[in-house]
Motif scaffolding. Structure first.
Motif, PDB file in Angstrom:
ATOM      1  N   GLU A 204       0.846  -1.197   0.000  1.00  0.00           N
ATOM      2  CA  GLU A 204       0.000   0.000   0.000  1.00  0.00           C
ATOM      3  C   GLU A 204       0.881   1.246   0.000  1.00  0.00           C
ATOM      4  N   PHE A 205       0.357   2.321  -0.556  1.00  0.00           N
ATOM      5  CA  PHE A 205       1.040   3.601  -0.460  1.00  0.00           C
ATOM      6  C   PHE A 205       0.954   4.106   0.980  1.00  0.00           C
ATOM      7  N   SER A 206       1.920   4.900   1.392  1.00  0.00           N
ATOM      8  CA  SER A 206       1.938   5.394   2.761  1.00  0.00           C
ATOM      9  C   SER A 206       2.253   6.885   2.777  1.00  0.00           C
ATOM     10  N   ARG A 207       2.230   7.458   3.962  1.00  0.00           N
ATOM     11  CA  ARG A 207       2.579   8.869   4.151  1.00  0.00           C
ATOM     12  C   ARG A 207       3.638   8.947   5.243  1.00  0.00           C
ATOM     13  N   PRO A 208       4.912   9.041   4.875  1.00  0.00           N
ATOM     14  CA  PRO A 208       5.982   9.066   5.883  1.00  0.00           C
ATOM     15  C   PRO A 208       5.767  10.179   6.902  1.00  0.00           C
ATOM     16  N   VAL A 209       6.138   9.900   8.143  1.00  0.00           N
ATOM     17  CA  VAL A 209       5.937  10.881   9.214  1.00  0.00           C
ATOM     18  C   VAL A 209       7.107  11.863   9.330  1.00  0.00           C
ATOM     19  N   TRP A 210       8.296  11.471   8.872  1.00  0.00           N
ATOM     20  CA  TRP A 210       9.455  12.370   8.932  1.00  0.00           C
ATOM     21  C   TRP A 210       9.380  13.351   7.770  1.00  0.00           C
ATOM     22  N   ALA A 211       9.240  14.626   8.074  1.00  0.00           N
ATOM     23  CA  ALA A 211       8.943  15.652   7.073  1.00  0.00           C
ATOM     24  C   ALA A 211       9.915  15.680   5.882  1.00  0.00           C
ATOM     25  N   PRO A 212      11.238  15.666   6.098  1.00  0.00           N
ATOM     26  CA  PRO A 212      12.149  15.725   4.943  1.00  0.00           C
ATOM     27  C   PRO A 212      11.950  14.562   3.971  1.00  0.00           C
ATOM     28  N   PHE A 213      11.833  13.343   4.523  1.00  0.00           N
ATOM     29  CA  PHE A 213      11.645  12.184   3.662  1.00  0.00           C
ATOM     30  C   PHE A 213      10.259  12.197   3.033  1.00  0.00           C
ATOM     31  N   ARG A 214       9.248  12.709   3.791  1.00  0.00           N
ATOM     32  CA  ARG A 214       7.890  12.764   3.261  1.00  0.00           C
ATOM     33  C   ARG A 214       7.829  13.611   2.004  1.00  0.00           C
ATOM     34  N   GLN A 215       8.553  14.726   1.981  1.00  0.00           N
ATOM     35  CA  GLN A 215       8.550  15.602   0.819  1.00  0.00           C
ATOM     36  C   GLN A 215       9.178  14.906  -0.386  1.00  0.00           C
ATOM     37  N   VAL A 216      10.296  14.219  -0.150  1.00  0.00           N
ATOM     38  CA  VAL A 216      10.952  13.479  -1.241  1.00  0.00           C
ATOM     39  C   VAL A 216      10.040  12.385  -1.760  1.00  0.00           C
ATOM     40  N   TYR A 217       9.408  11.683  -0.852  1.00  0.00           N
ATOM     41  CA  TYR A 217       8.523  10.581  -1.219  1.00  0.00           C
ATOM     42  C   TYR A 217       7.347  11.064  -2.056  1.00  0.00           C
ATOM     43  N   ILE A 218       6.729  12.156  -1.625  1.00  0.00           N
ATOM     44  CA  ILE A 218       5.570  12.687  -2.345  1.00  0.00           C
ATOM     45  C   ILE A 218       5.963  13.194  -3.726  1.00  0.00           C
ATOM     46  N   GLU A 219       7.118  13.850  -3.819  1.00  0.00           N
ATOM     47  CA  GLU A 219       7.588  14.317  -5.117  1.00  0.00           C
ATOM     48  C   GLU A 219       7.819  13.143  -6.066  1.00  0.00           C
ATOM     49  N   TYR A 220       8.401  12.071  -5.520  1.00  0.00           N
ATOM     50  CA  TYR A 220       8.640  10.878  -6.332  1.00  0.00           C
ATOM     51  C   TYR A 220       7.319  10.246  -6.769  1.00  0.00           C
ATOM     52  N   LEU A 221       6.394  10.128  -5.818  1.00  0.00           N
ATOM     53  CA  LEU A 221       5.128   9.439  -6.083  1.00  0.00           C
ATOM     54  C   LEU A 221       4.245  10.225  -7.038  1.00  0.00           C
ATOM     55  N   MET A 222       4.181  11.539  -6.872  1.00  0.00           N
ATOM     56  CA  MET A 222       3.241  12.356  -7.629  1.00  0.00           C
ATOM     57  C   MET A 222       3.838  12.931  -8.915  1.00  0.00           C
ATOM     58  N   ARG A 223       5.156  13.027  -9.000  1.00  0.00           N
ATOM     59  CA  ARG A 223       5.769  13.647 -10.175  1.00  0.00           C
ATOM     60  C   ARG A 223       6.667  12.682 -10.962  1.00  0.00           C
ATOM     61  N   ALA A 224       7.647  12.115 -10.283  1.00  0.00           N
ATOM     62  CA  ALA A 224       8.606  11.268 -11.005  1.00  0.00           C
ATOM     63  C   ALA A 224       7.972   9.980 -11.509  1.00  0.00           C
ATOM     64  N   LEU A 225       7.213   9.295 -10.663  1.00  0.00           N
ATOM     65  CA  LEU A 225       6.630   8.017 -11.056  1.00  0.00           C
ATOM     66  C   LEU A 225       5.670   8.141 -12.232  1.00  0.00           C
ATOM     67  N   PRO A 226       4.734   9.113 -12.235  1.00  0.00           N
ATOM     68  CA  PRO A 226       3.851   9.270 -13.412  1.00  0.00           C
ATOM     69  C   PRO A 226       4.633   9.563 -14.692  1.00  0.00           C
ATOM     70  N   ALA A 227       5.724  10.355 -14.575  1.00  0.00           N
ATOM     71  CA  ALA A 227       6.520  10.677 -15.762  1.00  0.00           C
ATOM     72  C   ALA A 227       7.179   9.429 -16.326  1.00  0.00           C
ATOM     73  N   VAL A 228       7.678   8.571 -15.446  1.00  0.00           N
ATOM     74  CA  VAL A 228       8.287   7.306 -15.891  1.00  0.00           C
ATOM     75  C   VAL A 228       7.230   6.407 -16.533  1.00  0.00           C
ATOM     76  N   ALA A 229       6.028   6.359 -15.924  1.00  0.00           N
ATOM     77  CA  ALA A 229       4.957   5.510 -16.450  1.00  0.00           C
ATOM     78  C   ALA A 229       4.522   5.941 -17.849  1.00  0.00           C
ATOM     79  N   ARG A 230       4.531   7.263 -18.112  1.00  0.00           N
ATOM     80  CA  ARG A 230       4.123   7.747 -19.433  1.00  0.00           C
ATOM     81  C   ARG A 230       5.115   7.344 -20.508  1.00  0.00           C
ATOM     82  N   LYS A 231       6.368   7.121 -20.132  1.00  0.00           N
ATOM     83  CA  LYS A 231       7.384   6.719 -21.103  1.00  0.00           C
ATOM     84  C   LYS A 231       7.287   5.230 -21.416  1.00  0.00           C
TER      85      LYS A 231
END
Length: 231
Positions: A204-231
């Motif tokens: 399952e997808f999660s929401r990390p509690v540590w703020a610095p990692f949470r930001q990296v995770y969300i950027e990866y999940l919402m931006r990087a991953l969709p871009a890779v999937a479109r390719k």
């Protein structure tokens, strides 16, 4: 062997091919065959049609999983809920008729070991969806237990049918926990039926509690991953 929404005759051929295949270690058996159908229990087929009329059929059809139901000259855009019900892709109606649909399906395919039920979170209201599953577990599933190979499947569908306390070697759920009304109750039930030393796997997808990692995770999940999937 795992199949999705092929017609019974096609499933029967696939099953026979699987059973006739050579093996070195694990012998192919019908108990190892898993099949899937959409299922909804209501007061009648007419009421089921009314309650399912606003269900999102388009996304199901566009996924390609229901292509086996498309007839010559039709396209995915021609598929409607009524057509899918009439063609047996959706088992629906009162509990007695749903049982007959499941039984006929089992007989037409030659039998299988696991019966996977699929349901939509936009099928009727929360109360209607809960009623549908409750009716299946308390009325339909106990009758399905009397079918030879399907008995093993109906025993693991839910706690209302058989008490599997600490008997299952593994319990898994993939990207479904988010759709459960009370995840804590669901996880407790999964743990209850898992035997000591067994595996409980939740993907399952999660929401990390540590703020610095949470930001990296969300950027990866919402931006990087969709871009890779479109390719």
């Amino acid at each position: 062997m795992l199949t999705w929404h092929q017609r019974p005759a096609e499933l029967a051929k696939m099953a026979q091919t699987y059973l006739d295949s050579p093996y070195d270690d694990i012998k192919p058996t019908r108990e190892r065959i898993r099949v899937c159908r959409y299922l909804y229990v209501s007061d009648s087929k007419a009421s089921a049609r009314r309650e399912l009329k606003d269900a999102d059929v388009l996304s199901l059809v566009k996924s390609g999983r229901l292509d086996a139901q498309i007839r010559p000259g039709e396209t995915r855009d021609d598929m409607t809920m009524d057509k899918l019900i009439d063609r047996g892709a959706f088992f629906c109606g009162d509990a007695a008729s749903v049982y007959e649909q499941c039984k006929n399906f089992w007989e037409e395919t030659g039998g299988f070991g696991v019966f996977l039920l699929m349901a939509g979170k936009d099928w009727g209201t929360n109360e209607q969806r809960a009623r549908s599953m409750r009716e299946f577990m308390t009325v339909v599933a106990p009758r399905l237990q009397k079918l030879d190979t399907l008995a093993k499947a109906t025993q693991v569908i839910g706690p209302q049918t058989v008490n599997h306390y600490g008997q299952l070697p593994a319990v898994t759920i993939s990207f479904g926990l988010r759709n459960i009304q009370d995840p804590k109750v669901a996880l407790a039930e999964m743990l209850r039926v898992t035997k000591p030393g067994g595996k409980l796997v939740v993907c399952e997808f999660s929401r990390p509690v540590w703020a610095p990692f949470r930001q990296v995770y969300i950027e990866y999940l919402m931006r990087a991953l969709p871009a890779v999937a479109r390719k």
